[in-house]
Enzyme design. Sequence first.
Site, mmCIF file in Angstrom:
data_model
loop_
_atom_site.group_PDB
_atom_site.id
_atom_site.type_symbol
_atom_site.label_atom_id
_atom_site.label_comp_id
_atom_site.label_asym_id
_atom_site.label_seq_id
_atom_site.Cartn_x
_atom_site.Cartn_y
_atom_site.Cartn_z
ATOM 1 N N LYS A 119 26.017 7.023 3.124
ATOM 2 C CA LYS A 119 24.614 7.351 2.836
ATOM 3 C C LYS A 119 23.770 6.936 4.023
ATOM 4 O O LYS A 119 24.164 6.062 4.799
ATOM 5 C CB LYS A 119 24.155 6.588 1.590
ATOM 6 C CG LYS A 119 22.883 7.096 0.955
ATOM 7 C CD LYS A 119 23.085 8.434 0.253
ATOM 8 C CE LYS A 119 22.217 8.616 -0.935
ATOM 9 N NZ LYS A 119 22.899 9.197 -2.079
HETATM 10 N N1 GLU Z 1 22.481 12.932 -2.430
HETATM 11 C C1 GLU Z 1 23.322 13.371 -3.517
HETATM 12 C C2 GLU Z 1 23.881 12.182 -4.265
HETATM 13 O O1 GLU Z 1 23.344 11.110 -4.229
HETATM 14 C C3 GLU Z 1 24.377 14.360 -3.062
HETATM 15 C C4 GLU Z 1 25.389 13.833 -2.116
HETATM 16 C C5 GLU Z 1 26.312 14.889 -1.548
HETATM 17 O O2 GLU Z 1 26.294 16.009 -2.029
HETATM 18 O O3 GLU Z 1 27.035 14.560 -0.611
HETATM 19 O O4 GLU Z 1 24.824 12.297 -4.987
#
Ligand code: GLU
Length: 434
Positions: A119
Amino acid sequence: MTIVTADLKEAFKKAPIKGMMDNVMEQFNSAADQINLHPNIRKILSITNNEIIVNFPVKMDNGDVEIFTGYRVQHNNALGPYKGGLRYHPTVDIDAARALAMWMTWKTSLAGLPYGGGKGGIKLDPTRYSKGELERITRRFTFALADNIGPEHDIPAPDVNTNSQTMAWIADTYMSTRPPAERTANQHVVTGKPDGIGGLEGRDRATGYGVYLSIKFWAEKNNKSLEGTKFIVQGFGNVGYWAAHFLEKDGAKLVAVQDAFGSVQNQEGINVEDLFKYSQINDGSFGGFPNAKPVDKNKFFTLDCDICIPAALGNQITIENAPQIKASLIAEGANGPTNVEGEKVLLERGITIIPDILCNSGGVVGSYFEWLQNRNGELWQLDEVMVKLHKKMKESFDKVYDYSKKEDVDMRTAAFCIAIERIEKAYIQRGIFP
Ligand code: GLU
Protein backbone atom coordinates in the site's frame (compact mmCIF):
# COMPACT_ATOMS: atom_id res chain seq x y z
CA MET A 1 -24.14 -5.44 29.59
CA THR A 2 -24.06 -1.65 29.82
CA ILE A 3 -22.01 -1.79 32.99
CA VAL A 4 -19.28 -3.77 31.27
CA THR A 5 -19.29 -1.28 28.40
CA ALA A 6 -18.87 1.61 30.82
CA ASP A 7 -15.99 -0.20 32.49
CA LEU A 8 -14.32 -0.82 29.17
CA LYS A 9 -14.75 2.81 28.24
CA GLU A 10 -13.03 3.89 31.44
CA ALA A 11 -10.22 1.39 30.94
CA PHE A 12 -9.57 2.51 27.38
CA LYS A 13 -9.68 6.19 28.28
CA LYS A 14 -6.55 5.60 30.33
CA ALA A 15 -4.80 3.88 27.44
CA PRO A 16 -2.73 5.92 24.96
CA ILE A 17 -4.41 6.86 21.65
CA LYS A 18 -3.57 4.19 19.12
CA GLY A 19 -3.00 4.37 15.39
CA MET A 20 -3.94 2.01 12.59
CA MET A 21 -0.70 0.09 13.02
CA ASP A 22 -1.63 -0.78 16.61
CA ASN A 23 -5.01 -1.98 15.38
CA VAL A 24 -3.73 -4.24 12.67
CA MET A 25 -1.04 -5.68 14.97
CA GLU A 26 -3.57 -6.42 17.71
CA GLN A 27 -5.86 -8.07 15.19
CA PHE A 28 -2.95 -10.08 13.79
CA ASN A 29 -1.61 -11.16 17.18
CA SER A 30 -4.98 -12.28 18.46
CA ALA A 31 -5.56 -14.41 15.33
CA ALA A 32 -1.97 -15.73 15.53
CA ASP A 33 -2.66 -16.82 19.13
CA GLN A 34 -5.90 -18.44 18.05
CA ILE A 35 -4.22 -20.62 15.40
CA ASN A 36 -1.01 -21.07 17.36
CA LEU A 37 1.01 -19.58 14.52
CA HIS A 38 4.59 -20.82 14.19
CA PRO A 39 6.77 -18.28 16.08
CA ASN A 40 9.16 -17.81 13.15
CA ILE A 41 6.32 -17.00 10.82
CA ARG A 42 4.86 -14.63 13.38
CA LYS A 43 8.19 -12.78 13.34
CA ILE A 44 8.19 -12.56 9.54
CA LEU A 45 4.60 -11.37 9.26
CA SER A 46 4.98 -8.82 12.06
CA ILE A 47 7.29 -6.69 9.93
CA THR A 48 7.13 -5.25 6.43
CA ASN A 49 9.50 -6.52 3.72
CA ASN A 50 10.29 -3.14 2.11
CA GLU A 51 9.42 0.46 2.77
CA ILE A 52 10.01 2.99 0.02
CA ILE A 53 9.80 6.71 0.75
CA VAL A 54 10.39 9.14 -2.09
CA ASN A 55 10.58 12.93 -2.01
CA PHE A 56 10.09 14.43 -5.43
CA PRO A 57 9.67 17.91 -6.96
CA VAL A 58 6.72 18.92 -9.13
CA LYS A 59 6.14 22.11 -11.10
CA MET A 60 2.92 23.83 -10.02
CA ASP A 61 0.64 25.82 -12.36
CA ASN A 62 2.07 29.12 -11.07
CA GLY A 63 5.64 28.09 -11.91
CA ASP A 64 6.71 27.29 -8.33
CA VAL A 65 8.13 23.91 -7.43
CA GLU A 66 6.57 21.93 -4.58
CA ILE A 67 8.18 18.89 -2.94
CA PHE A 68 5.92 15.89 -2.24
CA THR A 69 6.47 12.78 -0.14
CA GLY A 70 5.24 9.48 -1.51
CA TYR A 71 5.20 6.06 0.13
CA ARG A 72 5.03 2.44 -0.95
CA VAL A 73 5.19 -0.23 1.71
CA GLN A 74 5.55 -3.85 0.60
CA HIS A 75 4.48 -5.99 3.50
CA ASN A 76 4.69 -9.56 2.29
CA ASN A 77 4.93 -11.46 -1.02
CA ALA A 78 4.90 -15.10 0.06
CA LEU A 79 1.83 -15.76 -2.09
CA GLY A 80 2.67 -13.56 -5.08
CA PRO A 81 3.43 -9.97 -6.17
CA TYR A 82 2.62 -7.15 -3.76
CA LYS A 83 -0.86 -5.77 -4.41
CA GLY A 84 -2.74 -2.80 -3.05
CA GLY A 85 -3.86 0.75 -3.63
CA LEU A 86 -2.33 4.20 -3.60
CA ARG A 87 -4.19 6.89 -1.68
CA TYR A 88 -3.86 10.66 -1.87
CA HIS A 89 -4.73 12.09 1.52
CA PRO A 90 -3.23 14.29 4.27
CA THR A 91 -3.30 11.30 6.66
CA VAL A 92 -0.91 9.24 4.49
CA ASP A 93 2.33 8.53 6.36
CA ILE A 94 4.61 5.56 6.90
CA ASP A 95 2.51 4.19 9.76
CA ALA A 96 -0.71 4.31 7.74
CA ALA A 97 1.00 2.77 4.69
CA ARG A 98 2.40 -0.07 6.84
CA ALA A 99 -0.95 -0.87 8.42
CA LEU A 100 -2.82 -0.69 5.12
CA ALA A 101 -0.18 -2.88 3.42
CA MET A 102 -0.62 -5.52 6.13
CA TRP A 103 -4.38 -5.50 5.70
CA MET A 104 -3.79 -6.10 1.96
CA THR A 105 -1.69 -9.19 2.73
CA TRP A 106 -4.54 -10.68 4.76
CA LYS A 107 -7.14 -9.57 2.21
CA THR A 108 -5.49 -11.14 -0.83
CA SER A 109 -4.70 -14.30 1.09
CA LEU A 110 -8.28 -14.66 2.34
CA ALA A 111 -9.60 -14.10 -1.19
CA GLY A 112 -7.40 -16.95 -2.42
CA LEU A 113 -5.51 -14.69 -4.86
CA PRO A 114 -1.88 -15.21 -5.95
CA TYR A 115 -0.83 -11.90 -4.37
CA GLY A 116 0.87 -10.43 -1.36
CA GLY A 117 0.13 -7.05 0.20
CA GLY A 118 1.36 -3.51 -0.38
CA LYS A 119 0.00 0.00 0.00
CA GLY A 120 1.13 3.55 -0.42
CA GLY A 121 0.24 6.98 -1.58
CA ILE A 122 1.10 10.63 -1.28
CA LYS A 123 0.54 12.89 1.69
CA LEU A 124 -1.54 15.65 0.13
CA ASP A 125 -5.00 17.17 -0.02
CA PRO A 126 -6.01 16.64 -3.66
CA THR A 127 -8.69 19.35 -3.52
CA ARG A 128 -5.88 21.92 -3.37
CA TYR A 129 -4.46 20.98 -6.77
CA SER A 130 -5.62 21.40 -10.38
CA LYS A 131 -6.09 18.39 -12.63
CA GLY A 132 -2.87 19.28 -14.46
CA GLU A 133 -0.95 19.44 -11.18
CA LEU A 134 -2.38 16.10 -10.04
CA GLU A 135 -1.31 14.57 -13.33
CA ARG A 136 2.26 15.86 -12.96
CA ILE A 137 2.37 14.77 -9.29
CA THR A 138 1.21 11.28 -10.25
CA ARG A 139 3.61 10.93 -13.16
CA ARG A 140 6.57 12.18 -11.14
CA PHE A 141 5.66 9.84 -8.25
CA THR A 142 5.54 6.91 -10.70
CA PHE A 143 8.94 7.92 -12.07
CA ALA A 144 10.35 8.14 -8.53
CA LEU A 145 9.00 4.69 -7.65
CA ALA A 146 10.61 3.33 -10.84
CA ASP A 147 11.28 -0.42 -10.65
CA ASN A 148 9.93 -0.67 -7.12
CA ILE A 149 6.60 -1.30 -8.85
CA GLY A 150 6.06 -3.64 -11.80
CA PRO A 151 3.41 -5.94 -13.30
CA GLU A 152 4.89 -9.07 -11.75
CA HIS A 153 6.37 -7.39 -8.70
CA ASP A 154 4.11 -4.75 -7.11
CA ILE A 155 0.83 -3.72 -8.68
CA PRO A 156 -0.86 -0.55 -7.37
CA ALA A 157 -4.57 0.24 -7.73
CA PRO A 158 -6.99 3.04 -6.80
CA ASP A 159 -7.75 3.82 -3.16
CA VAL A 160 -8.96 6.92 -1.30
CA ASN A 161 -8.95 9.95 -3.68
CA THR A 162 -7.37 8.08 -6.60
CA ASN A 163 -9.31 6.67 -9.53
CA SER A 164 -9.08 5.21 -13.04
CA GLN A 165 -7.62 8.49 -14.34
CA THR A 166 -4.81 8.29 -11.77
CA MET A 167 -4.13 4.69 -12.83
CA ALA A 168 -4.10 5.69 -16.52
CA TRP A 169 -1.37 8.28 -15.77
CA ILE A 170 0.67 5.70 -13.83
CA ALA A 171 0.32 3.06 -16.55
CA ASP A 172 1.26 5.54 -19.29
CA THR A 173 4.28 6.86 -17.37
CA TYR A 174 5.52 3.41 -16.42
CA MET A 175 5.06 2.03 -19.95
CA SER A 176 6.65 5.10 -21.55
CA THR A 177 9.81 4.66 -19.46
CA ARG A 178 10.32 1.01 -20.56
CA PRO A 179 12.34 0.00 -23.63
CA PRO A 180 10.07 0.22 -26.72
CA ALA A 181 9.52 -3.52 -27.19
CA GLU A 182 8.41 -3.96 -23.57
CA ARG A 183 5.91 -1.12 -23.35
CA THR A 184 2.60 -2.80 -24.10
CA ALA A 185 3.59 -5.90 -22.14
CA ASN A 186 3.59 -3.77 -18.98
CA GLN A 187 -0.02 -2.62 -19.06
CA HIS A 188 -0.83 -4.67 -15.94
CA VAL A 189 1.57 -2.59 -13.78
CA VAL A 190 -1.60 -1.11 -12.27
CA THR A 191 -5.21 -2.22 -12.05
CA GLY A 192 -8.30 -0.04 -11.91
CA LYS A 193 -7.47 1.52 -15.31
CA PRO A 194 -10.20 3.01 -17.53
CA ASP A 195 -11.88 0.26 -19.57
CA GLY A 196 -10.59 1.67 -22.87
CA ILE A 197 -6.96 1.03 -21.90
CA GLY A 198 -7.01 -2.42 -20.38
CA GLY A 199 -9.32 -1.69 -17.44
CA LEU A 200 -11.91 -4.20 -16.39
CA GLU A 201 -15.57 -3.57 -17.17
CA GLY A 202 -17.17 -3.21 -13.75
CA ARG A 203 -13.96 -2.55 -11.75
CA ASP A 204 -15.56 0.77 -10.70
CA ARG A 205 -18.41 -1.03 -8.91
CA ALA A 206 -16.49 -4.12 -7.79
CA THR A 207 -15.78 -3.00 -4.20
CA GLY A 208 -19.26 -1.62 -3.55
CA TYR A 209 -20.87 -4.66 -5.15
CA GLY A 210 -18.79 -6.88 -2.88
CA VAL A 211 -19.92 -4.88 0.17
CA TYR A 212 -23.53 -5.31 -0.92
CA LEU A 213 -23.05 -9.04 -1.54
CA SER A 214 -21.47 -9.53 1.89
CA ILE A 215 -24.54 -7.92 3.47
CA LYS A 216 -26.88 -10.00 1.32
CA PHE A 217 -25.07 -13.27 2.19
CA TRP A 218 -25.21 -12.36 5.89
CA ALA A 219 -28.94 -11.59 5.61
CA GLU A 220 -29.54 -14.92 3.86
CA LYS A 221 -27.67 -16.87 6.56
CA ASN A 222 -29.79 -15.12 9.19
CA ASN A 223 -33.12 -15.46 7.36
CA LYS A 224 -33.50 -11.71 7.05
CA SER A 225 -34.82 -9.77 4.08
CA LEU A 226 -33.17 -6.57 2.86
CA GLU A 227 -36.57 -5.14 1.89
CA GLY A 228 -37.24 -2.09 4.09
CA THR A 229 -33.93 -2.46 5.96
CA LYS A 230 -32.50 0.93 6.93
CA PHE A 231 -28.83 1.61 6.25
CA ILE A 232 -26.39 4.49 6.69
CA VAL A 233 -23.21 5.06 4.69
CA GLN A 234 -20.11 7.02 5.62
CA GLY A 235 -18.27 7.99 2.44
CA PHE A 236 -20.18 8.42 -0.80
CA GLY A 237 -17.26 7.72 -3.13
CA ASN A 238 -16.88 4.67 -5.29
CA VAL A 239 -17.41 2.17 -2.49
CA GLY A 240 -20.26 3.86 -0.61
CA TYR A 241 -22.18 4.89 -3.69
CA TRP A 242 -22.14 1.47 -5.37
CA ALA A 243 -22.95 -0.40 -2.14
CA ALA A 244 -25.94 1.94 -1.64
CA HIS A 245 -26.97 1.55 -5.28
CA PHE A 246 -27.18 -2.25 -5.06
CA LEU A 247 -28.80 -2.26 -1.61
CA GLU A 248 -31.49 0.14 -2.80
CA LYS A 249 -32.23 -2.16 -5.74
CA ASP A 250 -33.00 -4.91 -3.20
CA GLY A 251 -35.48 -2.65 -1.39
CA ALA A 252 -33.21 -1.41 1.42
CA LYS A 253 -33.51 2.25 2.44
CA LEU A 254 -30.62 4.70 2.68
CA VAL A 255 -31.49 6.89 5.68
CA ALA A 256 -28.28 8.86 6.23
CA VAL A 257 -25.02 9.57 4.49
CA GLN A 258 -21.85 11.36 5.50
CA ASP A 259 -18.76 12.45 3.66
CA ALA A 260 -15.97 14.98 4.01
CA PHE A 261 -18.42 17.76 3.02
CA GLY A 262 -21.21 17.01 5.50
CA SER A 263 -23.89 14.65 6.81
CA VAL A 264 -27.58 14.38 5.89
CA GLN A 265 -30.45 12.15 6.98
CA ASN A 266 -34.05 11.30 6.13
CA GLN A 267 -35.65 8.39 7.98
CA GLU A 268 -38.20 8.07 5.12
CA GLY A 269 -35.35 7.24 2.77
CA ILE A 270 -32.91 9.11 0.52
CA ASN A 271 -32.97 8.24 -3.18
CA VAL A 272 -29.43 7.06 -3.95
CA GLU A 273 -29.36 8.15 -7.58
CA ASP A 274 -30.87 11.58 -6.78
CA LEU A 275 -28.26 12.16 -4.10
CA PHE A 276 -25.48 10.99 -6.40
CA LYS A 277 -26.61 13.31 -9.24
CA TYR A 278 -27.00 16.20 -6.79
CA SER A 279 -23.51 15.75 -5.37
CA GLN A 280 -22.05 15.43 -8.89
CA ILE A 281 -23.30 18.86 -9.90
CA ASN A 282 -22.34 20.40 -6.54
CA ASP A 283 -18.63 19.52 -6.50
CA GLY A 284 -19.29 16.37 -4.50
CA SER A 285 -21.20 18.15 -1.71
CA PHE A 286 -24.63 17.16 -0.28
CA GLY A 287 -25.13 20.65 1.20
CA GLY A 288 -28.62 21.92 0.29
CA PHE A 289 -29.88 18.51 -0.92
CA PRO A 290 -33.66 19.10 -0.77
CA ASN A 291 -34.83 15.68 0.44
CA ALA A 292 -32.75 15.30 3.59
CA LYS A 293 -31.82 17.29 6.69
CA PRO A 294 -28.30 18.07 7.85
CA VAL A 295 -27.13 16.18 10.95
CA ASP A 296 -24.37 16.79 13.46
CA LYS A 297 -21.32 14.93 12.14
CA ASN A 298 -20.49 13.54 15.59
CA LYS A 299 -23.94 11.92 15.86
CA PHE A 300 -23.76 10.20 12.49
CA PHE A 301 -22.88 6.68 13.62
CA THR A 302 -25.47 6.76 16.38
CA LEU A 303 -28.42 7.42 14.01
CA ASP A 304 -31.30 4.97 13.88
CA CYS A 305 -30.63 2.20 11.31
CA ASP A 306 -30.18 -1.57 10.86
CA ILE A 307 -26.96 -1.60 8.87
CA CYS A 308 -24.01 0.76 9.09
CA ILE A 309 -21.48 0.94 6.25
CA PRO A 310 -18.30 2.87 7.07
CA ALA A 311 -16.78 3.36 3.61
CA ALA A 312 -14.35 6.24 4.15
CA LEU A 313 -11.26 6.29 6.36
CA GLY A 314 -9.83 4.26 9.23
CA ASN A 315 -10.53 4.59 12.97
CA GLN A 316 -14.09 5.93 12.64
CA ILE A 317 -15.88 3.56 15.02
CA THR A 318 -14.22 3.85 18.39
CA ILE A 319 -14.94 3.66 22.09
CA GLU A 320 -16.52 7.11 21.74
CA ASN A 321 -19.40 6.12 19.46
CA ALA A 322 -19.56 2.28 19.65
CA PRO A 323 -21.75 2.23 22.80
CA GLN A 324 -24.45 4.31 21.02
CA ILE A 325 -24.49 2.58 17.65
CA LYS A 326 -28.01 1.37 16.76
CA ALA A 327 -27.14 -0.86 13.77
CA SER A 328 -27.06 -4.61 14.30
CA LEU A 329 -24.64 -5.08 11.41
CA ILE A 330 -21.47 -3.16 10.50
CA ALA A 331 -20.26 -3.83 6.95
CA GLU A 332 -16.74 -2.43 6.62
CA GLY A 333 -16.35 -0.88 3.17
CA ALA A 334 -13.29 1.08 4.32
CA ASN A 335 -10.00 -0.36 5.55
CA GLY A 336 -9.69 -0.35 9.32
CA PRO A 337 -12.81 1.73 10.09
CA THR A 338 -13.37 0.05 13.47
CA ASN A 339 -10.59 0.20 16.01
CA VAL A 340 -9.90 -2.60 18.47
CA GLU A 341 -11.54 -0.84 21.43
CA GLY A 342 -14.62 0.08 19.41
CA GLU A 343 -14.88 -3.49 18.16
CA LYS A 344 -14.78 -4.95 21.68
CA VAL A 345 -17.77 -2.82 22.62
CA LEU A 346 -19.68 -3.77 19.48
CA LEU A 347 -19.08 -7.49 19.93
CA GLU A 348 -20.04 -7.31 23.55
CA ARG A 349 -23.29 -5.63 22.49
CA GLY A 350 -24.01 -8.49 20.05
CA ILE A 351 -23.40 -6.39 16.91
CA THR A 352 -21.99 -8.32 13.94
CA ILE A 353 -19.06 -6.92 11.97
CA ILE A 354 -18.31 -8.09 8.45
CA PRO A 355 -14.59 -7.29 8.51
CA ASP A 356 -12.90 -5.10 5.92
CA ILE A 357 -10.60 -7.82 4.59
CA LEU A 358 -13.70 -9.78 3.57
CA CYS A 359 -16.31 -7.06 3.05
CA ASN A 360 -14.32 -4.79 0.72
CA SER A 361 -12.35 -7.54 -1.04
CA GLY A 362 -14.48 -7.25 -4.20
CA GLY A 363 -12.13 -4.45 -5.28
CA VAL A 364 -8.95 -6.47 -5.25
CA VAL A 365 -10.76 -9.49 -6.73
CA GLY A 366 -11.82 -7.19 -9.61
CA SER A 367 -8.19 -6.06 -9.85
CA TYR A 368 -7.08 -9.66 -10.13
CA PHE A 369 -9.52 -10.20 -13.02
CA GLU A 370 -8.15 -7.10 -14.75
CA TRP A 371 -4.58 -8.28 -14.28
CA LEU A 372 -5.41 -11.72 -15.71
CA GLN A 373 -7.24 -10.11 -18.62
CA ASN A 374 -4.21 -7.94 -19.47
CA ARG A 375 -1.73 -10.76 -19.01
CA ASN A 376 -3.69 -13.06 -21.29
CA GLY A 377 -4.68 -10.43 -23.87
CA GLU A 378 -8.38 -10.94 -23.16
CA LEU A 379 -11.36 -8.60 -22.82
CA TRP A 380 -14.12 -9.76 -20.48
CA GLN A 381 -17.76 -8.64 -20.65
CA LEU A 382 -19.47 -6.95 -17.68
CA ASP A 383 -21.98 -9.76 -17.04
CA GLU A 384 -19.15 -12.32 -17.01
CA VAL A 385 -17.19 -10.17 -14.52
CA MET A 386 -20.17 -9.80 -12.18
CA VAL A 387 -20.82 -13.57 -12.16
CA LYS A 388 -17.17 -14.35 -11.40
CA LEU A 389 -17.10 -11.69 -8.66
CA HIS A 390 -20.23 -13.11 -7.08
CA LYS A 391 -18.69 -16.59 -7.05
CA LYS A 392 -15.46 -15.39 -5.41
CA MET A 393 -17.26 -13.30 -2.78
CA LYS A 394 -19.59 -16.16 -1.92
CA GLU A 395 -16.68 -18.59 -1.46
CA SER A 396 -14.85 -16.18 0.84
CA PHE A 397 -17.96 -15.27 2.80
CA ASP A 398 -18.92 -18.90 3.38
CA LYS A 399 -15.37 -19.79 4.46
CA VAL A 400 -15.31 -17.01 7.04
CA TYR A 401 -18.87 -17.53 8.24
CA ASP A 402 -18.43 -21.29 8.66
CA TYR A 403 -15.08 -20.87 10.43
CA SER A 404 -16.55 -18.33 12.84
CA LYS A 405 -19.42 -20.69 13.71
CA LYS A 406 -17.19 -23.75 13.99
CA GLU A 407 -14.54 -22.08 16.18
CA ASP A 408 -16.99 -19.78 17.95
CA VAL A 409 -15.05 -16.63 17.09
CA ASP A 410 -16.12 -13.31 15.55
CA MET A 411 -15.89 -12.91 11.78
CA ARG A 412 -12.74 -10.75 11.87
CA THR A 413 -10.82 -13.33 13.86
CA ALA A 414 -12.11 -16.04 11.51
CA ALA A 415 -11.04 -14.06 8.43
CA PHE A 416 -7.57 -13.36 9.86
CA CYS A 417 -7.09 -17.01 10.88
CA ILE A 418 -7.92 -18.30 7.39
CA ALA A 419 -5.69 -15.68 5.75
CA ILE A 420 -2.70 -16.27 8.03
CA GLU A 421 -2.95 -20.06 7.85
CA ARG A 422 -2.64 -19.90 4.06
CA ILE A 423 0.55 -17.83 4.30
CA GLU A 424 1.94 -20.06 7.06
CA LYS A 425 1.46 -23.06 4.79
CA ALA A 426 3.33 -21.31 1.95
CA TYR A 427 6.29 -20.58 4.26
CA ILE A 428 6.38 -24.11 5.57
CA GLN A 429 6.39 -25.49 2.01
CA ARG A 430 9.04 -23.06 0.73
CA GLY A 431 11.30 -22.84 3.75
CA ILE A 432 13.52 -19.84 4.46
CA PHE A 433 16.40 -18.97 2.13
CA PRO A 434 19.33 -19.82 2.35
N1 GLU B 1 -7.52 -0.09 -2.63
C1 GLU B 1 -8.33 -1.28 -2.70
C2 GLU B 1 -8.26 -2.04 -1.39
O1 GLU B 1 -7.96 -1.49 -0.36
C3 GLU B 1 -8.01 -2.13 -3.91
C4 GLU B 1 -6.65 -2.72 -3.95
C5 GLU B 1 -6.31 -3.40 -5.25
O2 GLU B 1 -7.19 -3.60 -6.07
O3 GLU B 1 -5.13 -3.73 -5.43
O4 GLU B 1 -8.59 -3.18 -1.32
